[in-house]
Design a protein around this motif. Structure first.
Motif, mmCIF file in Angstrom:
data_model
loop_
_atom_site.group_PDB
_atom_site.id
_atom_site.type_symbol
_atom_site.label_atom_id
_atom_site.label_comp_id
_atom_site.label_asym_id
_atom_site.label_seq_id
_atom_site.Cartn_x
_atom_site.Cartn_y
_atom_site.Cartn_z
ATOM 1 N N LEU A 528 2.997 -11.094 3.427
ATOM 2 C CA LEU A 528 3.006 -9.687 3.020
ATOM 3 C C LEU A 528 1.947 -9.504 1.937
ATOM 4 C CD1 LEU A 528 4.407 -6.845 2.929
ATOM 5 C CD2 LEU A 528 5.902 -7.794 1.175
ATOM 6 N N ARG A 529 0.913 -8.736 2.251
ATOM 7 C CA ARG A 529 -0.173 -8.501 1.284
ATOM 8 C C ARG A 529 -0.112 -7.040 0.833
ATOM 9 N NH1 ARG A 529 -6.075 -9.654 3.331
ATOM 10 N NH2 ARG A 529 -5.090 -11.685 3.758
ATOM 11 N N VAL A 530 -0.142 -6.838 -0.493
ATOM 12 C CA VAL A 530 0.013 -5.499 -1.063
ATOM 13 C C VAL A 530 -1.228 -5.157 -1.885
ATOM 14 C CG1 VAL A 530 1.414 -4.020 -2.547
ATOM 15 C CG2 VAL A 530 2.522 -5.798 -1.172
ATOM 16 N N TYR A 531 -1.850 -4.008 -1.575
ATOM 17 C CA TYR A 531 -2.995 -3.476 -2.309
ATOM 18 C C TYR A 531 -2.529 -2.219 -3.065
ATOM 19 C CZ TYR A 531 -5.908 -6.240 0.931
ATOM 20 O OH TYR A 531 -6.485 -7.240 1.673
ATOM 21 N N VAL A 532 -2.930 -2.116 -4.356
ATOM 22 C CA VAL A 532 -2.518 -0.965 -5.167
ATOM 23 C C VAL A 532 -3.709 -0.454 -5.961
ATOM 24 C CG1 VAL A 532 -0.988 -0.145 -6.993
ATOM 25 C CG2 VAL A 532 -0.174 -1.879 -5.391
ATOM 26 N N ARG A 533 -3.829 0.872 -6.023
ATOM 27 C CA ARG A 533 -4.860 1.476 -6.882
ATOM 28 C C ARG A 533 -4.404 2.887 -7.253
ATOM 29 N NH1 ARG A 533 -9.638 2.033 -2.318
ATOM 30 N NH2 ARG A 533 -8.655 3.656 -1.029
ATOM 31 N N VAL A 534 -5.010 3.402 -8.334
ATOM 32 C CA VAL A 534 -4.728 4.766 -8.791
ATOM 33 C C VAL A 534 -6.042 5.508 -8.861
ATOM 34 C CG1 VAL A 534 -3.821 6.188 -10.652
ATOM 35 C CG2 VAL A 534 -2.731 4.002 -10.133
ATOM 36 N N ASN A 535 -6.073 6.683 -8.250
ATOM 37 C CA ASN A 535 -7.276 7.526 -8.290
ATOM 38 C C ASN A 535 -6.865 8.963 -8.582
ATOM 39 O OD1 ASN A 535 -6.262 8.446 -5.810
ATOM 40 N ND2 ASN A 535 -7.426 6.910 -4.677
ATOM 41 N N GLU A 536 -7.805 9.876 -8.384
ATOM 42 C CA GLU A 536 -7.520 11.278 -8.711
ATOM 43 C C GLU A 536 -6.379 11.837 -7.868
ATOM 44 O OE1 GLU A 536 -11.100 13.421 -8.253
ATOM 45 O OE2 GLU A 536 -12.095 12.493 -9.984
ATOM 46 N N ALA A 537 -6.223 11.334 -6.668
ATOM 47 C CA ALA A 537 -5.168 11.833 -5.778
ATOM 48 C C ALA A 537 -3.809 11.257 -6.126
ATOM 49 C CB ALA A 537 -5.509 11.521 -4.324
ATOM 50 N N GLY A 538 -3.738 10.251 -7.000
ATOM 51 C CA GLY A 538 -2.478 9.631 -7.354
ATOM 52 C C GLY A 538 -2.489 8.149 -7.037
ATOM 53 N N GLU A 539 -1.315 7.558 -6.972
ATOM 54 C CA GLU A 539 -1.216 6.132 -6.693
ATOM 55 C C GLU A 539 -1.206 5.899 -5.185
ATOM 56 O OE1 GLU A 539 1.576 2.300 -7.997
ATOM 57 O OE2 GLU A 539 1.389 4.081 -9.277
ATOM 58 N N GLU A 540 -1.921 4.834 -4.756
ATOM 59 C CA GLU A 540 -2.081 4.548 -3.333
ATOM 60 C C GLU A 540 -1.751 3.077 -3.077
ATOM 61 O OE1 GLU A 540 -5.445 5.336 0.140
ATOM 62 O OE2 GLU A 540 -6.051 5.158 -1.965
ATOM 63 N N HIS A 541 -0.977 2.823 -2.023
ATOM 64 C CA HIS A 541 -0.589 1.465 -1.650
ATOM 65 C C HIS A 541 -0.980 1.202 -0.199
ATOM 66 C CE1 HIS A 541 2.722 0.564 -4.858
ATOM 67 N NE2 HIS A 541 1.802 1.401 -5.342
ATOM 68 N N LEU A 542 -1.410 -0.047 0.048
ATOM 69 C CA LEU A 542 -1.667 -0.537 1.395
ATOM 70 C C LEU A 542 -0.865 -1.823 1.564
ATOM 71 C CD1 LEU A 542 -3.138 -0.790 4.152
ATOM 72 C CD2 LEU A 542 -5.014 -1.927 2.897
ATOM 73 N N VAL A 543 -0.022 -1.868 2.590
ATOM 74 C CA VAL A 543 0.802 -3.045 2.868
ATOM 75 C C VAL A 543 0.378 -3.600 4.219
ATOM 76 C CG1 VAL A 543 3.127 -3.884 3.338
ATOM 77 C CG2 VAL A 543 2.764 -2.204 1.515
ATOM 78 N N ALA A 544 -0.076 -4.860 4.210
ATOM 79 C CA ALA A 544 -0.488 -5.550 5.438
ATOM 80 C C ALA A 544 0.472 -6.707 5.699
ATOM 81 C CB ALA A 544 -1.914 -6.045 5.316
ATOM 82 N N VAL A 545 0.990 -6.809 6.930
ATOM 83 C CA VAL A 545 1.925 -7.877 7.311
ATOM 84 C C VAL A 545 1.337 -8.617 8.505
ATOM 85 C CG1 VAL A 545 4.257 -8.404 8.131
ATOM 86 C CG2 VAL A 545 3.916 -6.563 6.465
#
Length: 558
Positions: A528-545
């Motif tokens: 389970l790989r989790v990517y997280v970042r915060v930008n102008e649109a808000g918090e964004e997550h990408l989960v790859a399995v």
């Protein structure tokens, strides 16, 4: 409320029953008609007996008939408090005497007709006697349902033959004969009306009881008219107008005063709904209620004790007082004024004030001006929620548009507003998953806290929602950590062949769109790989399995 009590008592001659709610238009019209019809019947019953000499038998018959009328209208209640055997025995004695006197007083002008009437009376009385044996727990006559059928048929035959005898006698008016035939019609109506009443749903309204009650007075009218006209050998001239007016005033006084006595005064508490009322178990949306139902909804809220909290107003406060205080709270300029009103009303929790979603039932025009969403129906609320979720989902984009997963989804994930640690990627088919998730919620504050078949993914900003993209691959995807603030990879196991993210469904927390099964190869070990970042649109997550046997945790970008 108060007006409905008057209407019910006027139609039914009994105190208002609890838990009835407000009457709709059709029930109100029916009760008005019933009240007028029964008032007319009462006037006929209370008319003065015709003057003239009576022999001993006729005098006894008149008194017994008036006693039977009194039983039908009033005496049934106190006698009903006695054992059933006492009631049945008194009825048997009364009607045995009346039937015998009918045979002796009415000029039948035919021995055959008199014999037929005597047989009908005997069958009717045999049914009452059989009921008395049953009440005394003694052996009955042994004919079972035949006795019950005989009682009904005997009653019809006795009524028909008595009216025929009155007609052949010639001393009774056409009005009395018409009342007798109508009484016979009541016997014919009782069975179908009772069958219809039995098929109505519980709580189906007062219509059928009111109808049965009205038609039941017809027999009393006939008996009273029979007693009134007993000595009428020749037509009696009408009374002088002044005396007729006096009699009508007296009758009206006798009819109205008991009705007034049955009405609770406004000063005493009238409690239609309590915290335990069946109608208060569900709290409907304002838009689902008819105007006549809104006050009742506020009464349920005001007397509610959900969660063990005290009610908004004292238990002894009347409906009218609660509604009056509710409308005063609507006009309050601020919370402090609400507290003052609740204190004056004797509330056990005045400092809490009252929320708009409670007051909307009593002053929708005030609350709707600042909270129009509270005026919606359930259907409108659902449509608005669906539109909001669709709008929020549309704000989220796939951060890896060129790297397609075998299955994937992008949606807004809605969190609890206060203190939500994050969201789960879990195996919903694992029996131990719920217990494991509880441990994850109380565990470390890492971005990804992992158990065996569950992983809790946190957020780095204090947010109430975030954009979430999930993708499932058959092999490990490229690392691609550029542009992301945190990237972590952990092991996870699927014991049932499923791995997914909770959906919002009908609640307030979860993914705003359907989430796919990320366990592409069924049961087994995955990464389970989790990517997280915060930008102008808000918090964004990408989960790859993707499949993988490693049990190590990798922090690919701290």
């Amino acid at each position: 409320m108060f007006g409905d009590d008057w209407l019910w008592v006027a139609a039914e001659w009994s105190p208002p029953y609890d838990e009835r709610g407000d009457f709709d238009t059709s029930t109100t019209v029916m009760l008005l008609v019933a009240a007028l019809v029964k008032a007319a019947f009462l006037w006929l019953i209370l008319r003065t007996p015709l003057p003239g000499p009576l022999d001993r038998r006729a005098r006894a018959l008149r008194r017994l008939l008036y006693l039977a009328v009194a039983y039908a209208l009033v005496l049934w209640y106190p006698i009903g408090l006695l054992p059933d055997a006492v009631d049945t025995a008194s009825q048997l004695a009364l009607w045995t005497a009346i039937d015998v006197l009918y045979l002796l007083v009415i000029r039948w002008r035919s021995r055959l007709l008199r014999a037929a009437a005597a047989a009908a009376f005997a069958v009717e009385l045999a049914g009452v006697a059989d009921q008395l044996l049953d009440d005394l727990d003694l052996p009955q006559l042994g004919y079972g349902d035949v006795i019950g059928l005989g009682l009904m048929l005997g009653g019809v035959a006795a009524t028909v033959l008595t009216v025929v005898g009155q007609w052949r006698d010639g001393r009774w008016s056409r009005g009395t004969l018409a009342a007798g035939w109508a009484s016979m019609g009541v016997y014919a109506l009782v069975i179908p009306l009772n069958l219809l009443a039995g098929r109505l749903p519980i709580g189906g309204g007062p219509a059928m009881p009111v109808i049965l009650d009205v038609v039941g007075v017809v027999t009393a009218v006939w008996m009273a008219a029979t007693a009134r006209e007993l000595p009428a050998e020749n037509p009696v001239p009408d009374l002088p107008p002044a005396r007729r007016r006096m009699i009508r005033v007296a009758v009206a006084t006798v009819a109205v005063l008991p009705v007034i006595a049955m009405i609770h005064p406004e000063q005493s508490a009238h409690l239609t709904y309590t915290a335990w009322s069946a109608r208060c178990y569900d709290r409907p949306n304002f838009g689902d209620l008819k105007p006549a139902e809104r006050d009742a909804a506020f009464l349920c809220v005001a007397r509610g004790i959900d969660g063990g909290v005290p009610p908004m107003f004292p238990d002894s406060m009347s409906d009218q007082a609660i509604l009056s205080y509710g409308r005063a709270l609507c006009r309050a300029k601020d919370r402090d004024e609400q507290v003052a009103i609740l204190t004056r009303a004797g509330s056990a929790r005045p400092s809490w004030g009252v929320d708009p979603w409670d007051l909307v039932y009593v002053c929708p025009e005030v609350i709707g001006a600042t909270h129009p969403e509270l005026l919606r129906s359930t259907e409108e609320t659902q449509a608005a929620n669906d539109a909001y979720i669709a709008e929020e989902n549309a704000k989220c984009r796939d951060p890896w548009p060129r790297t397609k997963g075998v299955v994937q989804a992008t949606a807004k994930y809605f969190l609890f507003v206060d203190g939500d640690p994050g969201y789960l990627v879990h195996d919903p088919g694992d029996e131990a998953a719920e217990e494991e998730a509880d441990k994850l919620y109380s565990g470390d504050d890492d971005l990804v806290t992992v158990g065996r078949s569950s992983a809790l993914i946190g957020h780095i900003e204090d947010v109430s929602d975030l954009c979430l993209t999930v993708k499932a691959f058959r092999a490990a995807p490229p690392r691609r950590t550029t542009g992301w603030q945190l990237v972590e990879e952990v092991p996870i196991t699927s014991r049932s062949g499923r791995l997914t993210v909770p959906e919002m469904g009908g609640g307030e927390v979860g993914a705003g769109a359907p989430m796919p099964n990320l366990a592409m190869k069924g049961k087994g070990r995955y990464r389970l790989r989790v990517y997280v970042r915060v930008n102008e649109a808000g918090e964004e997550h990408l989960v790859a399995v993707f499949p993988g046997a490693s049990r190590k945790r990798h922090t690919m970008k701290p």
